[in-house]
Scaffold this active site. Structure first.
Site, PDB file in Angstrom:
ATOM      1  N   THR A   1      -5.818   3.608  11.006  1.00  0.00           N
ATOM      2  CA  THR A   1      -4.860   3.844  12.082  1.00  0.00           C
ATOM      3  C   THR A   1      -5.235   3.023  13.064  1.00  0.00           C
ATOM      4  O   THR A   1      -4.238   2.991  14.197  1.00  0.00           O
ATOM      5  CB  THR A   1      -5.261   5.379  12.642  1.00  0.00           C
TER       6      THR A   1
ATOM      7  N   PRO B   1      -0.356  10.321  -0.116  1.00  0.00           N
ATOM      8  CA  PRO B   1       0.838   9.395  -0.260  1.00  0.00           C
ATOM      9  C   PRO B   1       1.578   9.009   0.959  1.00  0.00           C
ATOM     10  O   PRO B   1       1.473   9.821   1.917  1.00  0.00           O
ATOM     11  CB  PRO B   1       1.571   9.970  -1.215  1.00  0.00           C
TER      12      PRO B   1
ATOM     13  N   LYS C   1       0.728  -1.189   0.050  1.00  0.00           N
ATOM     14  CA  LYS C   1       0.179  -0.064   0.117  1.00  0.00           C
ATOM     15  C   LYS C   1       0.955   1.302   0.061  1.00  0.00           C
ATOM     16  O   LYS C   1       1.627   1.302   1.037  1.00  0.00           O
ATOM     17  CB  LYS C   1      -0.867  -0.028   1.211  1.00  0.00           C
TER      18      LYS C   1
HETATM   19  C1  LIG Z   1     -15.571  -1.252  10.426  1.00  0.00           C
HETATM   20  C2  LIG Z   1     -14.187  -1.499  10.793  1.00  0.00           C
HETATM   21  C3  LIG Z   1     -13.213  -1.404   9.901  1.00  0.00           C
HETATM   22  C4  LIG Z   1     -11.894  -1.320  10.275  1.00  0.00           C
HETATM   23  N1  LIG Z   1     -10.924  -1.096   9.283  1.00  0.00           N
HETATM   24  C5  LIG Z   1      -9.499  -1.265   9.846  1.00  0.00           C
HETATM   25  C6  LIG Z   1      -8.473  -0.946   8.606  1.00  0.00           C
HETATM   26  O1  LIG Z   1      -8.751  -1.001   7.909  1.00  0.00           O
HETATM   27  N2  LIG Z   1      -7.312  -0.777   9.372  1.00  0.00           N
HETATM   28  C7  LIG Z   1      -7.179  -0.976  10.738  1.00  0.00           C
HETATM   29  O2  LIG Z   1      -5.967  -0.507  11.144  1.00  0.00           O
HETATM   30  N3  LIG Z   1      -8.043  -0.992  11.714  1.00  0.00           N
HETATM   31  C8  LIG Z   1      -9.310  -1.115  11.261  1.00  0.00           C
HETATM   32  N4  LIG Z   1     -10.303  -1.447  12.039  1.00  0.00           N
HETATM   33  C9  LIG Z   1      -9.821  -1.564  13.363  1.00  0.00           C
HETATM   34  C10 LIG Z   1      -9.522  -3.040  13.652  1.00  0.00           C
HETATM   35  O3  LIG Z   1     -10.371  -3.946  13.049  1.00  0.00           O
HETATM   36  C11 LIG Z   1      -9.263  -3.327  15.061  1.00  0.00           C
HETATM   37  O4  LIG Z   1      -8.599  -2.153  15.713  1.00  0.00           O
HETATM   38  C12 LIG Z   1      -8.489  -4.726  15.452  1.00  0.00           C
HETATM   39  O5  LIG Z   1      -9.121  -5.791  14.822  1.00  0.00           O
HETATM   40  C13 LIG Z   1      -8.312  -5.169  16.902  1.00  0.00           C
HETATM   41  O6  LIG Z   1      -9.704  -5.578  17.241  1.00  0.00           O
HETATM   42  P1  LIG Z   1      -9.640  -6.030  18.798  1.00  0.00           P
HETATM   43  O7  LIG Z   1      -8.633  -7.066  19.039  1.00  0.00           O
HETATM   44  O8  LIG Z   1      -9.282  -4.942  19.713  1.00  0.00           O
HETATM   45  O9  LIG Z   1     -11.149  -6.535  19.058  1.00  0.00           O
HETATM   46  P2  LIG Z   1     -11.891  -7.916  18.397  1.00  0.00           P
HETATM   47  O10 LIG Z   1     -11.325  -8.450  17.122  1.00  0.00           O
HETATM   48  O11 LIG Z   1     -13.268  -8.105  18.506  1.00  0.00           O
HETATM   49  O12 LIG Z   1     -11.221  -9.170  19.326  1.00  0.00           O
HETATM   50  C14 LIG Z   1     -11.813  -9.195  20.767  1.00  0.00           C
HETATM   51  C15 LIG Z   1     -11.315 -10.654  21.269  1.00  0.00           C
HETATM   52  O13 LIG Z   1     -11.659 -10.744  22.693  1.00  0.00           O
HETATM   53  C16 LIG Z   1     -12.422 -11.693  22.711  1.00  0.00           C
HETATM   54  N5  LIG Z   1     -13.573 -11.780  23.928  1.00  0.00           N
HETATM   55  C17 LIG Z   1     -14.410 -10.747  23.925  1.00  0.00           C
HETATM   56  N6  LIG Z   1     -15.062 -11.083  24.909  1.00  0.00           N
HETATM   57  C18 LIG Z   1     -14.830 -12.271  25.475  1.00  0.00           C
HETATM   58  C19 LIG Z   1     -15.225 -13.116  26.945  1.00  0.00           C
HETATM   59  N7  LIG Z   1     -16.075 -12.975  27.388  1.00  0.00           N
HETATM   60  N8  LIG Z   1     -14.354 -14.071  26.964  1.00  0.00           N
HETATM   61  C20 LIG Z   1     -13.239 -14.316  26.026  1.00  0.00           C
HETATM   62  N9  LIG Z   1     -12.904 -13.570  25.235  1.00  0.00           N
HETATM   63  C21 LIG Z   1     -13.476 -12.834  24.755  1.00  0.00           C
HETATM   64  C22 LIG Z   1     -13.136 -12.288  21.356  1.00  0.00           C
HETATM   65  O14 LIG Z   1     -13.366 -13.770  21.277  1.00  0.00           O
HETATM   66  C23 LIG Z   1     -11.826 -11.822  20.651  1.00  0.00           C
HETATM   67  O15 LIG Z   1     -10.842 -12.760  20.560  1.00  0.00           O
HETATM   68  C24 LIG Z   1     -11.736  -1.442  11.354  1.00  0.00           C
HETATM   69  C25 LIG Z   1     -12.814  -1.683  12.512  1.00  0.00           C
HETATM   70  C26 LIG Z   1     -14.016  -1.562  12.104  1.00  0.00           C
HETATM   71  C27 LIG Z   1     -15.053  -1.687  13.210  1.00  0.00           C
END
Ligand SMILES: Cc1cc2nc3c(=O)[nH]c(=O)nc-3n(C[C@H](O)[C@H](O)[C@H](O)COP(=O)(O)OP(=O)(O)OC[C@H]3O[C@@H](n4cnc5c(N)ncnc54)[C@H](O)[C@@H]3O)c2cc1C
Length: 500
Positions: A345, A97, A79
């Site tokens: 981000t 960019p 990218k």
């Molecule tokens: C629409 C959208 C588009 C995005 N696009 C981008 C992008 O292009 N670039 C970028 O950098 N970021 C992007 N993001 C952000 C990115 O997806 C997240 O920052 C990243 O995936 C991190 O997610 P997370 O690990 O915090 O949460 P999650 O992926 O939700 O993981 C949460 C974890 O906690 C666990 N968990 C929750 N509750 C419990 C429980 N009670 N017991 C046991 N386990 C539990 C779940 O099983 C899972 O393993 C986007 C987000 C959204 C919503």
């Protein structure tokens, strides 16, 4: 006496949980600190988060990842930046960019000469001085190289990759370094009644996991930082009103472009993220101005290939925890807050939180001063990114829908007002501590959104227009030649796949 930590517990195994596990298992190797991660397959992950920004290299290096193996395992592509379509006005676009514009000469930054030339009647777009822009628009990509003076060192790059595959890749790496994973749903969080510190997580099947330091990576659920510790959430919807997204993958029908596309829509915007094996698409929108059904129909009507998976509906509130580190819990990833993916981000903020935690690593005392400094640094970066995102929505001439009229009327933070006002008057860019996006990024978006300075630095006038014009023409020639010399993006990917 300082008593070192013995046990770190990571709650959650999305990108945040596994990025933290990979980094900590690398950085803390040999310290004897045990790292445990608990996640629930039944709950699953958010499953998006596929476009990144250049600092991801530093993270991958820190965790000891081989680039070719990473690109292969995650279906990754390269990218060079983000193409913004229809943001300033319908029918207009610009490119943000990774990398710089031109080369500074004389006494002032390059862009001051560009502004001076513009005032003298030169209509050359700024993008003509960006190797990354020209390469992206022509579907070319090769690794930056040479020393800092080389034109081939004037750009940076990041990746698009499959979020699910990335988490699996990091899981394998972390487990090979001794991270212990528990499958199960956390049902209860036990806290010390006096200090509020989290002591033990109890899974629904009765197993217990105790620790000294807990990382809350439970995504939007925020089980520890929110439910247990009740750390307040600062809601930023009045600045960034989008609160929903619908994501859907489509078939990869053409060679992947080396850039993300963000196209403004009537009540939000649509992303396009090309991977090797599919393209990620999504529509981010504001539910006060667009129903789910309308948003879905608009997304499906604007895809360039057949869908190859289910639609995913996501809800969010833009903002952040007031203190991402409270007691012995550090929230990382979506548990710590959400900034929409307009500038890709979120994964960076995860990496940044992990790096800050390693810089301000606690012992059993959990010194409040250490915690306060961590919170100051981390929240400062969030706030700076927030301002950058707001700029995309508010510096616009669009008034064709009620959503855009609403955005134009938003009262933006003081910090952004100052920055835009200074640029509009003088063409000067105001940098601040904690800024992730540097001058070239602000320049791209400010100009792209139609903020054209009324003046420029008078020191640029110390050069004659003729000499300036000659230097600028030579620069354009070098940059265009370099862009044309880069290989097609698809062949660079093929080379990487071959290298594994
Ligand atoms: C629409 C959208 C588009 C995005 N696009 C981008 C992008 O292009 N670039 C970028 O950098 N970021 C992007 N993001 C952000 C990115 O997806 C997240 O920052 C990243 O995936 C991190 O997610 P997370 O690990 O915090 O949460 P999650 O992926 O939700 O993981 C949460 C974890 O906690 C666990 N968990 C929750 N509750 C419990 C429980 N009670 N017991 C046991 N386990 C539990 C779940 O099983 C899972 O393993 C986007 C987000 C959204 C919503």
């Amino acid at each position: 006496m300082n008593v070192p930590l013995r046990r770190i517990v990571i709650a959650g195994g999305g990108s945040a949980g596994w990025m933290a596990a990979a980094a900590l298992s690398q950085a803390l190797a040999g310290t004897g600190i045990a790292i445990t991660l608990v996640e629930s397959e039944a709950i699953g992950t958010v499953g998006v988060g596929e476009a990144t920004i250049p600092p991801i290299h530093g993270f991958n290096q820190m965790i000891g990842v081989d680039e070719a193996a990473f690109v292969k395992a995650t279906g990754g592509t390269f990218k060079l930046g983000i193409e913004f379509v229809d943001w300033w006005r319908r029918g207009e676009g610009y490119f943000h960019p990774f990398g710089r514009y031109g080369d500074d000469f004389g006494m002032v930054p390059f862009h001051q000469h560009w502004l001076a030339a513009r005032a003298e009647g030169d209509t050359t777009p700024l993008g003509a001085y960006s190797l990354s822009t020209l390469a992206a628009m022509n579907g070319r990509f090769g690794l930056p190289q040479g020393d800092a003076r080389s034109v081939f060192a004037t750009y940076g790059y990041a990746y698009h990759f499959d979020a699910g595959r990335y988490a699996a890749f990091l899981r394998q790496l972390s487990e090979s370094r001794g991270v212990v994973r528990h499958e199960g749903r956390i049902g209860d969080v036990e806290q010390d009644p006096e200090t509020g510190f989290v002591r033990t997580l109890t899974l629904e099947d009765g197993r217990t996991i105790s620790g000294d330091l807990f990382l809350d990576c439970t995504g939007f659920r925020a089980l520890l930082i929110g439910d247990a510790l009740s750390v307040p959430y600062q809601d930023w919807s009045h600045w960034l009103p989008c609160d929903r997204a619908i994501a859907v993958p489509t078939a990869a029908v053409a060679p992947p472009t080396p850039f993300t596309r963000a196209t403004a829509r009537g009540a939000g915007w649509q992303w396009r993220i090309p991977l090797q094996h599919r393209t990620g698409n999504g529509h981010v929108f504001c539910s006060s101005f667009c129903s789910e059904a309308e948003a879905e129909a608009l997304l499906l009507a604007n895809l360039d290939a057949p869908t190859v998976g289910e639609l995913r509906h996501l809800r969010f509130t833009t903002g952040r925890r007031t203190t991402p580190w409270a007691a012995n819990v550090v929230a990382i990833g979506l548990a710590s807050g959400f900034l929409e993916p307009l500038e890709s981000t979120s994964l960076h903020l995860i990496q940044s939180a992990i790096t800050a935690l390693l810089s301000w690593f606690p012992d059993q005392q959990f010194d409040p001063v250490v915690r306060a400094e961590y919170n100051r640094r981390v929240t400062r970066e969030w706030d700076a990114i927030r301002d950058f995102l707001i700029l995309h929505y508010t510096a616009t001439e669009r008034d064709d829908t009620s959503f855009w009229r609403h955005c134009r009327a938003i009262t933006v933070p003081e910090t952004l007002i100052e920055k835009v006002a200074l640029f509009a008057r003088t063409g000067r860019l105001l940098g601040r501590e904690g800024d992730l996006f540097m001058d070239a990024s602000w320049l791209a978006v400010l100009l792209g959104q139609g903020v054209i300075p009324r003046g420029h630095d008078s020191l640029a006038n110390s050069m004659t227009p003729e000499l300036r014009s000659k230097i600028l023409a030579a620069m354009r020639k070098t940059i265009a030649g370099a862009a044309a010399a880069l290989p097609p993006h698809a062949s660079t990917i093929a080379q990487y796949l071959h290298a594994c």
